[in-house]
Scaffold this motif. Structure first.
Motif, PDB file in Angstrom:
ATOM      1  N   VAL A  67       0.877  -1.173   0.000  1.00 43.31           N
ATOM      2  CA  VAL A  67       0.000   0.000   0.000  1.00 43.31           C
ATOM      3  C   VAL A  67       0.913   1.221   0.000  1.00 43.31           C
ATOM      4  O   VAL A  67       1.602   1.497   0.977  1.00 43.31           O
ATOM      5  N   ILE A  68       0.918   1.957  -1.103  1.00 45.18           N
ATOM      6  CA  ILE A  68       1.895   3.026  -1.316  1.00 45.18           C
ATOM      7  C   ILE A  68       1.186   4.373  -1.286  1.00 45.18           C
ATOM      8  O   ILE A  68       0.249   4.606  -2.062  1.00 45.18           O
ATOM      9  N   PRO A  69       1.608   5.280  -0.392  1.00 47.42           N
ATOM     10  CA  PRO A  69       0.960   6.597  -0.313  1.00 47.42           C
ATOM     11  C   PRO A  69       1.225   7.434  -1.561  1.00 47.42           C
ATOM     12  O   PRO A  69       2.283   7.335  -2.180  1.00 47.42           O
ATOM     13  N   ASP A  70       0.244   8.244  -1.930  1.00 43.73           N
ATOM     14  CA  ASP A  70       0.397   9.135  -3.081  1.00 43.73           C
ATOM     15  C   ASP A  70       1.560  10.097  -2.881  1.00 43.73           C
ATOM     16  O   ASP A  70       1.695  10.718  -1.816  1.00 43.73           O
ATOM     17  N   GLN A  71       2.358  10.257  -3.917  1.00 48.20           N
ATOM     18  CA  GLN A  71       3.392  11.297  -3.885  1.00 48.20           C
ATOM     19  C   GLN A  71       2.787  12.670  -4.135  1.00 48.20           C
ATOM     20  O   GLN A  71       3.317  13.679  -3.682  1.00 48.20           O
ATOM     21  N   TYR A  72       1.703  12.703  -4.903  1.00 48.56           N
ATOM     22  CA  TYR A  72       0.939  13.934  -5.118  1.00 48.56           C
ATOM     23  C   TYR A  72      -0.495  13.621  -4.698  1.00 48.56           C
ATOM     24  O   TYR A  72      -1.269  13.064  -5.474  1.00 48.56           O
ATOM     25  N   SER A  73      -0.854  13.940  -3.487  1.00 43.97           N
ATOM     26  CA  SER A  73      -2.167  13.551  -2.978  1.00 43.97           C
ATOM     27  C   SER A  73      -3.263  14.436  -3.557  1.00 43.97           C
ATOM     28  O   SER A  73      -3.027  15.562  -3.981  1.00 43.97           O
ATOM     29  N   GLY A  74      -4.466  13.884  -3.570  1.00 43.76           N
ATOM     30  CA  GLY A  74      -5.630  14.682  -3.924  1.00 43.76           C
ATOM     31  C   GLY A  74      -6.121  14.530  -5.341  1.00 43.76           C
ATOM     32  O   GLY A  74      -7.091  15.183  -5.724  1.00 43.76           O
ATOM     33  N   SER A  75      -5.494  13.676  -6.155  1.00 43.46           N
ATOM     34  CA  SER A  75      -5.967  13.501  -7.527  1.00 43.46           C
ATOM     35  C   SER A  75      -5.662  12.102  -8.017  1.00 43.46           C
ATOM     36  O   SER A  75      -4.705  11.463  -7.575  1.00 43.46           O
ATOM     37  N   ALA A  76      -6.499  11.645  -8.957  1.00 40.95           N
ATOM     38  CA  ALA A  76      -6.250  10.339  -9.571  1.00 40.95           C
ATOM     39  C   ALA A  76      -4.963  10.360 -10.374  1.00 40.95           C
ATOM     40  O   ALA A  76      -4.238   9.359 -10.433  1.00 40.95           O
ATOM     41  N   LEU A  77      -4.645  11.493 -11.003  1.00 39.12           N
ATOM     42  CA  LEU A  77      -3.392  11.587 -11.747  1.00 39.12           C
ATOM     43  C   LEU A  77      -2.200  11.394 -10.820  1.00 39.12           C
ATOM     44  O   LEU A  77      -1.225  10.710 -11.166  1.00 39.12           O
ATOM     45  N   GLY A  78      -2.273  11.967  -9.617  1.00 40.56           N
ATOM     46  CA  GLY A  78      -1.197  11.777  -8.646  1.00 40.56           C
ATOM     47  C   GLY A  78      -1.058  10.318  -8.240  1.00 40.56           C
ATOM     48  O   GLY A  78       0.051   9.793  -8.103  1.00 40.56           O
ATOM     49  N   GLU A 148       3.003  19.281 -11.396  1.00 36.51           N
ATOM     50  CA  GLU A 148       3.697  20.441 -10.822  1.00 36.51           C
ATOM     51  C   GLU A 148       3.001  21.749 -11.172  1.00 36.51           C
ATOM     52  O   GLU A 148       3.071  22.722 -10.422  1.00 36.51           O
ATOM     53  N   LYS A 149       2.313  21.768 -12.317  1.00 41.43           N
ATOM     54  CA  LYS A 149       1.590  22.972 -12.732  1.00 41.43           C
ATOM     55  C   LYS A 149       0.176  23.025 -12.152  1.00 41.43           C
ATOM     56  O   LYS A 149      -0.561  23.986 -12.383  1.00 41.43           O
ATOM     57  N   GLY A 150      -0.216  21.964 -11.417  1.00 44.82           N
ATOM     58  CA  GLY A 150      -1.550  21.933 -10.840  1.00 44.82           C
ATOM     59  C   GLY A 150      -2.628  21.489 -11.798  1.00 44.82           C
ATOM     60  O   GLY A 150      -3.820  21.732 -11.559  1.00 44.82           O
ATOM     61  N   HIS A 151      -2.242  20.820 -12.888  1.00 43.92           N
ATOM     62  CA  HIS A 151      -3.209  20.288 -13.844  1.00 43.92           C
ATOM     63  C   HIS A 151      -3.417  18.813 -13.528  1.00 43.92           C
ATOM     64  O   HIS A 151      -2.519  17.994 -13.733  1.00 43.92           O
ATOM     65  N   TYR A 152      -4.609  18.443 -13.074  1.00 46.52           N
ATOM     66  CA  TYR A 152      -4.824  17.106 -12.534  1.00 46.52           C
ATOM     67  C   TYR A 152      -5.712  16.215 -13.398  1.00 46.52           C
ATOM     68  O   TYR A 152      -5.898  15.048 -13.062  1.00 46.52           O
ATOM     69  N   ARG A 153      -6.247  16.735 -14.480  1.00 43.28           N
ATOM     70  CA  ARG A 153      -7.068  15.898 -15.344  1.00 43.28           C
ATOM     71  C   ARG A 153      -6.152  14.944 -16.113  1.00 43.28           C
ATOM     72  O   ARG A 153      -5.233  15.372 -16.807  1.00 43.28           O
ATOM     73  N   ILE A 154      -6.425  13.652 -15.992  1.00 43.04           N
ATOM     74  CA  ILE A 154      -5.463  12.660 -16.476  1.00 43.04           C
ATOM     75  C   ILE A 154      -5.166  12.817 -17.955  1.00 43.04           C
ATOM     76  O   ILE A 154      -4.007  12.846 -18.373  1.00 43.04           O
ATOM     77  N   TYR A 155      -6.186  12.928 -18.784  1.00 42.71           N
ATOM     78  CA  TYR A 155      -5.929  12.867 -20.215  1.00 42.71           C
ATOM     79  C   TYR A 155      -5.367  14.166 -20.799  1.00 42.71           C
ATOM     80  O   TYR A 155      -5.087  14.236 -21.998  1.00 42.71           O
ATOM     81  N   ASP A 156      -5.141  15.181 -19.980  1.00 47.48           N
ATOM     82  CA  ASP A 156      -4.526  16.404 -20.487  1.00 47.48           C
ATOM     83  C   ASP A 156      -3.116  16.162 -21.024  1.00 47.48           C
ATOM     84  O   ASP A 156      -2.680  16.830 -21.957  1.00 47.48           O
ATOM     85  N   PHE A 157      -2.384  15.197 -20.452  1.00 46.56           N
ATOM     86  CA  PHE A 157      -1.019  14.967 -20.905  1.00 46.56           C
ATOM     87  C   PHE A 157      -0.959  14.041 -22.128  1.00 46.56           C
ATOM     88  O   PHE A 157       0.107  13.830 -22.701  1.00 46.56           O
ATOM     89  N   TYR A 158      -2.082  13.516 -22.568  1.00 40.80           N
ATOM     90  CA  TYR A 158      -2.085  12.571 -23.676  1.00 40.80           C
ATOM     91  C   TYR A 158      -1.490  13.163 -24.958  1.00 40.80           C
ATOM     92  O   TYR A 158      -0.948  12.433 -25.784  1.00 40.80           O
ATOM     93  N   SER A 159      -1.613  14.463 -25.132  1.00 40.76           N
ATOM     94  CA  SER A 159      -1.090  15.089 -26.354  1.00 40.76           C
ATOM     95  C   SER A 159       0.431  14.981 -26.448  1.00 40.76           C
ATOM     96  O   SER A 159       0.997  15.188 -27.529  1.00 40.76           O
ATOM     97  N   GLU A 160       1.093  14.631 -25.361  1.00 41.63           N
ATOM     98  CA  GLU A 160       2.555  14.568 -25.342  1.00 41.63           C
ATOM     99  C   GLU A 160       3.094  13.142 -25.464  1.00 41.63           C
ATOM    100  O   GLU A 160       4.298  12.932 -25.415  1.00 41.63           O
ATOM    101  N   VAL A 161       2.204  12.168 -25.593  1.00 38.00           N
ATOM    102  CA  VAL A 161       2.627  10.766 -25.672  1.00 38.00           C
ATOM    103  C   VAL A 161       1.850  10.068 -26.788  1.00 38.00           C
ATOM    104  O   VAL A 161       0.916  10.628 -27.364  1.00 38.00           O
ATOM    105  N   ALA A 162       2.272   8.829 -27.087  1.00 38.40           N
ATOM    106  CA  ALA A 162       1.594   8.040 -28.123  1.00 38.40           C
ATOM    107  C   ALA A 162       0.443   7.262 -27.495  1.00 38.40           C
ATOM    108  O   ALA A 162       0.665   6.412 -26.625  1.00 38.40           O
ATOM    109  N   VAL A 163      -0.768   7.563 -27.922  1.00 40.98           N
ATOM    110  CA  VAL A 163      -1.969   6.988 -27.313  1.00 40.98           C
ATOM    111  C   VAL A 163      -2.695   6.096 -28.318  1.00 40.98           C
ATOM    112  O   VAL A 163      -2.909   6.479 -29.472  1.00 40.98           O
TER     113      VAL A 163
END
Length: 200
Positions: A67-78, A148-163
């Motif tokens: 059971v591993i604690p979130d490194q960035y708590s408060g969001s599913a992305l974290g 780090e920028k406070g953007h927590y919606r998971i699929y926002d970073f999809y534009s930077e990777v191959a999906v």
């Protein structure tokens, strides 16, 4: 998927606050089995290693899993970032703890599409299902930047990777008329689900 089970880590996100449900929804029961145990069963069927990600809660310790604690708590992305960073494998399959009917068939289908992609995610008429998907460690850096920028919606970073988007028609045989992607957030949703199950 036995041949690939050691190449992908199963990640279950258990850090949600269940505010809309009013109680810890992971331990709500359908036909006598908690939502968490339903998810855990299919994850252990498919993956040699399973990690629980969320601020440590004693009620999970009895399952003898990390059971591993979130490194960035408060969001599913974290939570996803923490699980991906903590895994010993290049790929992880993530699932939330509140799915009453998770499908092994759908998990295997999603995982089978991972070659050459950083993310494999189902897409239905209701939108993306980013918490029932495969992620590669190459996602860690863009995830970190967004967190780090406070953007927590998971699929926002999809534009930077191959999906690889797994379309509804591709997975129709594996989703059991949509039941496999249901999750529960409110008492009304739980009541409605139980009423439907009684009518089947």
């Amino acid at each position: 998927m036995k041949g690939n089970s050691s190449l992908i880590t199963g990640i279950i996100l258990v850090g949600g606050k269940s505010r809309r449900m009013g109680t810890d929804k992971a331990f709500l029961k359908i036909e006598g089995i908690s939502l968490f145990e339903r998810v855990l069963q299919v994850m252990e069927e498919n993956f040699t290693s399973v990690l629980l990600i969320g601020n440590c809660r004693e009620r999970y310790f009895r399952y003898n899993l990390p059971v591993i604690p979130d490194q960035y708590s408060g969001s599913a992305l974290g939570g996803l970032y923490t699980g991906l960073k903590s895994s010993s494998t290049e790929l992880v399959f993530v699932a939330p703890c509140d799915m009453p009917f998770p499908s092994s068939q759908l998990i295997r289908l999603i995982c089978s599409m991972s070659d050459g992609f950083d993310v494999v995610v189902p897409r239905t008429r209701n939108g993306l299902e980013p918490l029932f998907a495969v992620y590669r460690k190459t996602c860690l850096e863009p995830m970190r930047r967004f967190l780090e920028k406070g953007h927590y919606r998971i699929y926002d970073f999809y534009s930077e990777v191959a999906v690889r988007y797994l379309e509804e028609e591709e997975m129709a045989w594996a989703v059991d008329e949509g039941r496999s992607l249901i999750n529960l957030n409110t008492p009304r949703e739980l009541i409605t689900l139980k009423e439907k199950e009684l009518c089947l």
